[in-house]
Write an enzyme that holds these catalytic residues in place. Structure first.
Site, mmCIF file in Angstrom:
data_model
loop_
_atom_site.group_PDB
_atom_site.id
_atom_site.type_symbol
_atom_site.label_atom_id
_atom_site.label_comp_id
_atom_site.label_asym_id
_atom_site.label_seq_id
_atom_site.Cartn_x
_atom_site.Cartn_y
_atom_site.Cartn_z
ATOM 1 N N SER A 1 1.138 -1.119 0.098
ATOM 2 C CA SER A 1 0.158 0.004 -0.109
ATOM 3 C C SER A 1 0.941 1.290 0.065
ATOM 4 O O SER A 1 2.291 1.228 0.109
ATOM 5 C CB SER A 1 -0.966 0.026 1.065
ATOM 6 O OG SER A 1 0.070 0.247 2.482
ATOM 7 N N LYS A 2 0.101 2.282 0.050
ATOM 8 C CA LYS A 2 0.881 3.651 -0.114
ATOM 9 C C LYS A 2 2.018 3.842 1.397
ATOM 10 O O LYS A 2 3.266 4.066 0.999
ATOM 11 C CB LYS A 2 0.266 4.790 -0.114
ATOM 12 C CG LYS A 2 -0.271 5.052 -1.483
ATOM 13 C CD LYS A 2 -0.581 6.738 -1.509
ATOM 14 C CE LYS A 2 -0.866 7.064 -2.903
ATOM 15 N NZ LYS A 2 -1.550 8.191 -3.322
ATOM 16 N N ARG A 3 1.657 3.294 2.280
ATOM 17 C CA ARG A 3 2.256 3.392 3.544
ATOM 18 C C ARG A 3 3.433 2.543 3.318
ATOM 19 O O ARG A 3 4.554 2.669 3.929
ATOM 20 C CB ARG A 3 1.302 2.695 4.787
ATOM 21 C CG ARG A 3 1.758 2.804 6.022
ATOM 22 C CD ARG A 3 0.604 2.447 6.964
ATOM 23 N NE ARG A 3 0.142 1.165 6.562
ATOM 24 C CZ ARG A 3 0.747 -0.124 6.867
ATOM 25 N NH1 ARG A 3 1.692 -0.151 7.671
ATOM 26 N NH2 ARG A 3 0.026 -1.069 6.691
ATOM 27 N N HIS A 4 3.527 1.410 2.617
ATOM 28 C CA HIS A 4 4.755 0.639 2.513
ATOM 29 C C HIS A 4 5.686 0.896 1.336
ATOM 30 O O HIS A 4 6.714 0.624 1.395
ATOM 31 C CB HIS A 4 4.116 -0.861 1.877
ATOM 32 C CG HIS A 4 3.184 -1.621 2.945
ATOM 33 N ND1 HIS A 4 2.097 -1.910 2.708
ATOM 34 C CD2 HIS A 4 3.612 -2.179 4.261
ATOM 35 C CE1 HIS A 4 1.579 -2.736 3.500
ATOM 36 N NE2 HIS A 4 2.528 -2.972 4.646
ATOM 37 N N GLY A 5 5.067 1.944 0.605
ATOM 38 C CA GLY A 5 6.090 2.467 -0.365
ATOM 39 C C GLY A 5 5.659 2.186 -1.656
ATOM 40 O O GLY A 5 6.349 2.335 -2.683
#
Ligand code: GLU
Length: 466
Positions: free
Chosen positions: A240-244
């Site tokens: 996800s965005k949070r992961h990169g």
């Protein structure tokens, strides 16, 4: 092996995300490794979701990563006429048929199949002729899937994967508005472009079985497939965005180098023994599909940071300066002078030792610019309280230095401390605070040497009444 032709075929519906960038890299490496061609095809048949901004982001992301493609980028949409003629050919061969079901009917049958736990085959009109009235209605064109037997794909990453043909739906290849679907377009384009190896994310593996039937119906050779496992977050969950899961442009902005990014993406799903640092030249020499892992790769910012730090340390200072110049000039709100430029060039070898990303370098390089706009941190201000006269005395000592070298500067500070019966630290700490104004720095004496006598004395003078 015939001449290798690979392609990267992004849909321009968003930025060039990290998974797409890795797919592009693998295709590029495979082509370069085998002296083949690497083509870029923009899959823009979905007009509603494709945007020019996304095309620009893909192109600039590829350029930033250093992945050059052969020939011009091709627009899938431009091939619409050719796709319609292939559809005609499939109809004429009896490999495709007209389907008069409305979208409401289709949706209802699909929902019903789902409810019954059955596969929706979309074959309402497979063995049916329209009456005169229906024949004048809009129709889509569906491919007639084989119902017997099975299809095996000898995937270069996943191994041999087999499905029963009875599970393959009669998918639409031309919509009722006359536009071709991705499923048809991808096959015809790959064939027309002479693509020999289709290397892409394993979310397309199921599509490969369905696409294979179009190749068979047209009597075309099926390309070699390699479906790469997707990238997951460090916690093993879907990226996800949070992961990169960001666009390549975001990584450029965060201050990663293209070389580090290439190395990182390469290792994210492919290995060469235990090697972590692999230059692009080595990657071109070594890359093969046999060493692509079968499990999902995990995205890890720390690894990317450490690779970036490595590549920064490999770089010539003269090549780093242009990468930080704009940002640094924004920070100091003026152009860099030649003196500042030279100071930074001298300091860069030690700056990069402590840097992971380009913004770290900007921050450290700030210290080598004129101090006019440099704020004093609270901590530094605290260290300077009551030390004004000592700072002034240090300034007088350093003013007397005739050869401005680190040895002489160090000797001057030591003799200053000895003469006053002070420990070195007692002199160095406020001096450092006055010179750096609290910004992190390496060795103080080296910093003084690079700053030059005039700038050093000016900074000390600014704090002499603290
Ligand atoms: N356009 C597809 C996508 O962006 C890729 C199709 C393919 O590689 O065959 O997912």
């Amino acid at each position: 092996m015939p001449k290798v032709v690979t392609r990267f075929a992004p849909s321009p519906t968003g930025f060039l995300h990290i998974g797409g960038a890795r797919t592009a890299l693998y295709n590029w490496l495979f082509a370069r490794r085998h002296g083949g061609s690497f083509l870029l095809r923009i899959e823009d048949t979905d007009r509603a979701r494709s945007t020019d901004a996304a095309i620009d982001a893909i192109i600039s992301g590829m350029k930033w990563l250093g992945l050059d493609w052969d020939g011009d980028a091709v627009s899938q949409f431009d091939q619409a006429a050719r796709l319609r003629s292939v559809t005609e050919e499939l109809l004429a061969k009896g490999a495709a048929y007209k389907c008069y079901a409305t979208s409401e009917e289709t949706a209802a049958l699909r929902a019903q199949a789902r409810e019954n736990g059955a596969v929706f085959l979309g074959d309402m009109w497979r063995d049916r002729e329209p009456d005169a009235d229906t024949a004048s209605q809009p129709y889509s064109i569906r491919i007639k899937m084989p119902r017997e037997g099975k299809t095996t794909i000898d995937d270069q990453v996943q191994g041999a994967v087999t499905v029963q043909n009875g599970t393959l739906d009669d998918m639409i290849i031309l919509r009722s508005d006359g536009t071709p679907t991705y499923m048809l377009a991808v096959v015809v384009d790959d064939y027309d472009m002479g693509v020999t190896h289709v290397i892409r994310g394993d979310d397309h593996l199921n599509n490969a079985f369905r696409q294979a039937q179009i190749y068979n119906a047209m009597n075309w050779d099926i390309p070699i497939y390699a479906h790469i496992p997707l990238i997951h977050g460090a916690d093993g969950k879907k990226l996800s965005k949070r992961h990169g899961a960001l666009g390549v442009d975001a990584y450029a902005e965060m201050g990663f180098l293209p070389a580090a990014m290439r190395n990182y993406l390469l290792r994210l799903g492919w290995s060469h023994g235990d090697d972590e640092i692999i230059t692009t030249e080595q990657a071109i020499e070594w890359f093969g599909l046999e060493n692509v892992g079968r499990g999902p790769a995990r995205f890890d910012f720390d690894k990317l940071d450490s690779l970036n730090a490595h590549y920064l340390r490999q770089m010539n200072p003269a090549n780093i300066l242009p990468l930080i110049e704009n940002e640094l000039e924004n920070t100091i709100e003026t152009k860099l002078s030649d003196t500042e430029r030279n100071r930074i060039l001298r300091a860069l070898p030690s700056i990069v030792e402590r840097a992971k990303r380009l913004p770290d370098i900007v921050e450290a390089a700030r210290l080598y610019c004129s101090a006019t706009s440099m704020p004093v941190t609270e901590k530094a201000a605290g260290m300077l309280i009551g030390k004004g006269s000592m700072i002034q005395a240090v300034a007088i000592e350093l003013e007397a230095v005739t050869t401005w070298s680190s040895e002489v500067i160090k000797a001057a500070i030591m003799s200053f401390a000895q003469a006053r019966d002070l420990k070195m630290g007692e002199v160095m700490q406020p001096t450092r605070a006055a010179i750096t104004r609290g910004a992190p720095s390496g060795d103080l004496v080296d910093l003084l040497e690079i700053l030059g006598q005039k700038e050093a004395l000016s900074r000390l003078g600014d704090q002499a009444d603290a």
